[in-house]
Design an enzyme around this catalytic site. Structure first.
Site, mmCIF file in Angstrom:
data_model
loop_
_atom_site.group_PDB
_atom_site.id
_atom_site.type_symbol
_atom_site.label_atom_id
_atom_site.label_comp_id
_atom_site.label_asym_id
_atom_site.label_seq_id
_atom_site.Cartn_x
_atom_site.Cartn_y
_atom_site.Cartn_z
ATOM 1 N N SER A 228 30.195 24.232 34.776
ATOM 2 C CA SER A 228 29.969 25.144 33.641
ATOM 3 C C SER A 228 30.941 24.875 32.506
ATOM 4 O O SER A 228 30.713 25.288 31.371
ATOM 5 C CB SER A 228 30.146 26.595 34.114
ATOM 6 O OG SER A 228 31.496 26.852 34.444
ATOM 7 N N GLY A 229 32.062 24.204 32.820
ATOM 8 C CA GLY A 229 33.074 23.957 31.805
ATOM 9 C C GLY A 229 34.228 24.929 31.884
ATOM 10 O O GLY A 229 35.260 24.737 31.246
ATOM 11 N N GLY B 36 43.038 51.359 54.874
ATOM 12 C CA GLY B 36 41.586 51.475 54.872
ATOM 13 C C GLY B 36 41.159 52.907 54.621
ATOM 14 O O GLY B 36 41.965 53.843 54.751
ATOM 15 N N CYS C 102 49.617 51.981 56.322
ATOM 16 C CA CYS C 102 48.690 53.098 56.135
ATOM 17 C C CYS C 102 47.724 53.201 57.332
ATOM 18 O O CYS C 102 48.141 53.540 58.425
ATOM 19 C CB CYS C 102 47.951 52.951 54.805
ATOM 20 S SG CYS C 102 47.185 54.484 54.224
ATOM 21 N N TYR C 103 46.435 52.844 57.170
ATOM 22 C CA TYR C 103 45.515 52.877 58.311
ATOM 23 C C TYR C 103 46.024 51.980 59.436
ATOM 24 O O TYR C 103 45.906 52.313 60.618
ATOM 25 C CB TYR C 103 44.115 52.440 57.879
ATOM 26 C CG TYR C 103 43.123 52.376 59.033
ATOM 27 C CD1 TYR C 103 42.401 53.504 59.407
ATOM 28 C CD2 TYR C 103 42.923 51.193 59.737
ATOM 29 C CE1 TYR C 103 41.504 53.457 60.474
ATOM 30 C CE2 TYR C 103 42.038 51.131 60.802
ATOM 31 C CZ TYR C 103 41.327 52.264 61.162
ATOM 32 O OH TYR C 103 40.448 52.213 62.221
ATOM 33 N N VAL D 9 37.374 26.957 33.898
ATOM 34 C CA VAL D 9 38.480 26.381 34.644
ATOM 35 C C VAL D 9 38.135 26.228 36.131
ATOM 36 O O VAL D 9 38.538 25.248 36.773
ATOM 37 C CB VAL D 9 39.767 27.228 34.462
ATOM 38 C CG1 VAL D 9 39.594 28.625 35.038
ATOM 39 C CG2 VAL D 9 40.973 26.538 35.085
ATOM 40 N N ASP D 10 37.349 27.140 36.690
ATOM 41 C CA ASP D 10 37.037 27.075 38.117
ATOM 42 C C ASP D 10 36.205 25.838 38.454
ATOM 43 O O ASP D 10 36.555 25.061 39.341
ATOM 44 C CB ASP D 10 36.290 28.338 38.564
ATOM 45 C CG ASP D 10 37.092 29.601 38.315
ATOM 46 O OD1 ASP D 10 38.338 29.511 38.294
ATOM 47 O OD2 ASP D 10 36.484 30.660 38.115
ATOM 48 N N HIS E 213 52.525 51.652 50.558
ATOM 49 C CA HIS E 213 51.988 50.320 50.249
ATOM 50 C C HIS E 213 53.041 49.462 49.533
ATOM 51 O O HIS E 213 53.249 49.606 48.326
ATOM 52 C CB HIS E 213 50.741 50.445 49.378
ATOM 53 C CG HIS E 213 49.573 51.050 50.086
ATOM 54 N ND1 HIS E 213 48.657 50.303 50.790
ATOM 55 C CD2 HIS E 213 49.187 52.343 50.233
ATOM 56 C CE1 HIS E 213 47.745 51.096 51.317
ATOM 57 N NE2 HIS E 213 48.047 52.344 50.999
ATOM 58 N N LYS F 207 42.520 33.429 40.612
ATOM 59 C CA LYS F 207 42.388 32.733 39.323
ATOM 60 C C LYS F 207 43.689 32.077 38.870
ATOM 61 O O LYS F 207 43.685 30.928 38.408
ATOM 62 C CB LYS F 207 41.907 33.724 38.264
ATOM 63 C CG LYS F 207 41.799 33.149 36.851
ATOM 64 C CD LYS F 207 40.707 32.104 36.740
ATOM 65 C CE LYS F 207 39.348 32.780 36.686
ATOM 66 N NZ LYS F 207 38.271 31.808 36.379
ATOM 67 N N GLU G 190 52.774 46.370 48.824
ATOM 68 C CA GLU G 190 52.106 45.358 48.002
ATOM 69 C C GLU G 190 51.820 45.817 46.586
ATOM 70 O O GLU G 190 51.544 45.011 45.692
ATOM 71 C CB GLU G 190 50.800 44.909 48.683
ATOM 72 C CG GLU G 190 49.681 45.939 48.705
ATOM 73 C CD GLU G 190 49.736 46.897 49.884
ATOM 74 O OE1 GLU G 190 48.674 47.435 50.251
ATOM 75 O OE2 GLU G 190 50.834 47.129 50.427
#
Length: 499
Positions: A213-214, A49, A73-74, A216-217, A159, A355, A161
């Site tokens: 909307s068409g 953070g 970290c934080y 993918v989501d 980090h 996504k 990640e």
């Protein structure tokens, strides 16, 4: 199913932590410092953070000591301070690639004793808490890791990640599997089954208006919900006048999936509301509010009580709906752009997915590549790709230009190599020459990016010859455009969309 909970203290990498855990097959979610833990969690990760613990110090989760915890970290500083150590501003910070020496620890099992890590900190652990052991030290002599001598509490300054950290994935695996003893049971198939069950129990026999909307989501959200409630889902495709050419065929395309979509033309209402509006946040909010108004009107006529949306995790994050510590980047029309009071309950089956996870769900549910691989398209449509005031003339110019650009990418095979590509109409004109005469046309920006989940992105290096073809076709076929430029900015510092 085992679960690793990531406590968010505002790091730009927080969501990456959850992603990395999910990638190795264990469910993970991001929560705030005030989250009420159930006691069934397999482990906890405390994120980094921007704040200093001697200025802003949060209470540690009550699970600390009962289940394994990893502070980063934080999060490392928070553990140090709460257990009697001392954190102070360092004489020098460590930023970027940093060599670290690792000592024996379950966290570093199977990892070389010297490793390259990604650092981003100005504060340091000046003194370890009592009964804690140092497990890593940076090349500048700063404590880069420690752990409780009896286990269960681990901390690192770097980090894992971030892809720049060598063996970062192995460190996360060691924590999740070796220390937390979590089992890799998180799959998209599990998500599909559990989400269909959740939708059924949430909605019961009520009717749902689906915002389609068409993209993918919204397509995946509709298919999931349709499988859960059948004809109680009423999919509605609202034409707000800000669609691309390819979007006009959405209702017909979705009918091939057994989903009958109702078409509503509300373009006059949207253009009326957007007249004279220049501020991008205000535009987004107007579009969001107007969408809800249209959907509520349709809901009243159908007796629906729920509104289905294809909201995904990056939408929530950028709208700062996931954390009070994160800065709001922009209001997505389906999150921060919603009105405070509305008569519909929101149903968002994809809200916790990134996504690429949504695409995987689509494939598992039998969607064709036409749907699954389609580039993302924002709900506000071309409205956030026209800088300044939106007019019908500008929409038509941008619609034609964007269609040319996308078709050139498709014909050359470049489209499938890009995560998202689009055009942006700028509110400036530029002098040029057409037909031996002076021209004064709009400037059009082309944008193409590579990404996995939309949280970060790098600009895509389209071959110059393809850019030349696109520029030539656009300026030849659209007289109102006099100049074409290419956006070569990553995210961060920019966002993917211009507004």
């Amino acid at each position: 199913m085992d679960e690793i909970v990531v406590v968010d203290y505002g790091s730009q990498y927080t969501q990456l932590l959850a992603r990395r855990v999910r990638e190795i097959g264990v469910f993970s979610k991001v929560v705030g410092p005030d989250y009420d833990f159930t006691g069934k969690e397999s482990g906890v990760i405390l994120s980094g953070g921007p704040e200093s613990v001697y200025e802003k110090r949060y209470d540690l989760p009550q699970l600390i000591g009962k289940v394994p915890v990893l502070g980063i970290c934080y999060g490392m500083h928070l553990l140090a301070e709460n257990f009697g150590g001392r954190v102070a501003k360092g004489a020098q910070g460590e930023y970027g690639l940093t060599k670290v020496k690792l000592f024996q620890s379950a966290l570093f099992e199977g990892i070389p004793s010297e490793s390259i890590t990604w650092m981003s900190h100005g504060d340091i652990v000046e003194a370890l808490p009592p009964n804690f052991l140092k497990t890593a030290i940076s090349e500048t002599g700063i404590t880069a890791g420690f752990e409780y001598e009896n286990g269960k509490i681990y901390a690192i300054q770097f980090h894992p990640e971030v892809v720049h950290t060598s063996y970062g994935r192995e460190i996360i695996k060691n924590f999740v599997f070796g220390i937390c003893k979590a089992k890799p049971e998180w799959t998209m198939n599990n998500f599909i089954d559990s989400e269909i069950s959740r939708i059924k129990s949430t909605v019961k026999d009520q009717r749902i208006i689906g915002a389609i909307s068409g993209g993918v989501d919204s397509t995946v959200a509709a298919l999931l919900t349709h499988r859960a409630v059948g004809d109680n889902l009423i999919p509605i495709f609202v034409d707000h006048g800000l669609l691309r050419k390819m979007d006009m065929h959405v209702p017909q395309n979705l009918s091939t999936l057994g989903i009958n979509v109702k078409y509503v033309n509300a373009s006059e209402l949207f253009f009326e509301r957007l007249k004279g509006i220049f501020d991008p946040e205000e535009k987004r909010k107007i579009i969001g509010n107007t969408f809800i108004e249209v959907f509520e009107r349709e809901a009243r006529s159908s007796g629906a009580t729920f509104l289905l949306q294809g909201t995904i995790y990056p939408d929530v994050i950028e709208s700062a709906a996931s954390s009070q510590r994160s800065a709001k980047i922009k209001s997505h029309h389906n999150v921060g752009g919603l009105p405070e009071k509305m008569n519909l309950k929101i149903l968002e089956p994809l809200r916790t997915l990134f996504k690429d996870e949504v695409r995987e769900v689509g494939r598992l549910m039998g969607l064709s590549d036409t749907f699954v691989s389609r580039h993302p398209f924002p709900g506000p449509g071309l409205g956030v790709r026209i800088l300044g005031e939106i007019t019908r003339e500008k929409v038509e110019i941008l619609r034609e230009a964007d269609d040319i650009f996308v078709n050139v990418l498709m014909k050359t095979g470049e489209y499938s190599r890009i995560w998202q590509a689009f055009s942006v109409l700028l509110p400036v004109r530029s002098v040029g020459v057409k037909g031996d005469a002076r021209s004064y046309g709009y400037v059009l920006a082309l944008r193409a990016v590579d990404s996995v989940d939309g949280m970060t992105a790098s600009w895509h290096q389209i071959p110059f010859e393809i850019l030349r073809i696109a520029s030539s076709e656009i300026t030849s076929k659209i007289p109102q455009i006099g100049r074409v430029v290419y956006d070569i900015t990553d995210k961060p510092p920019s966002t993917i969309e211009w507004e």
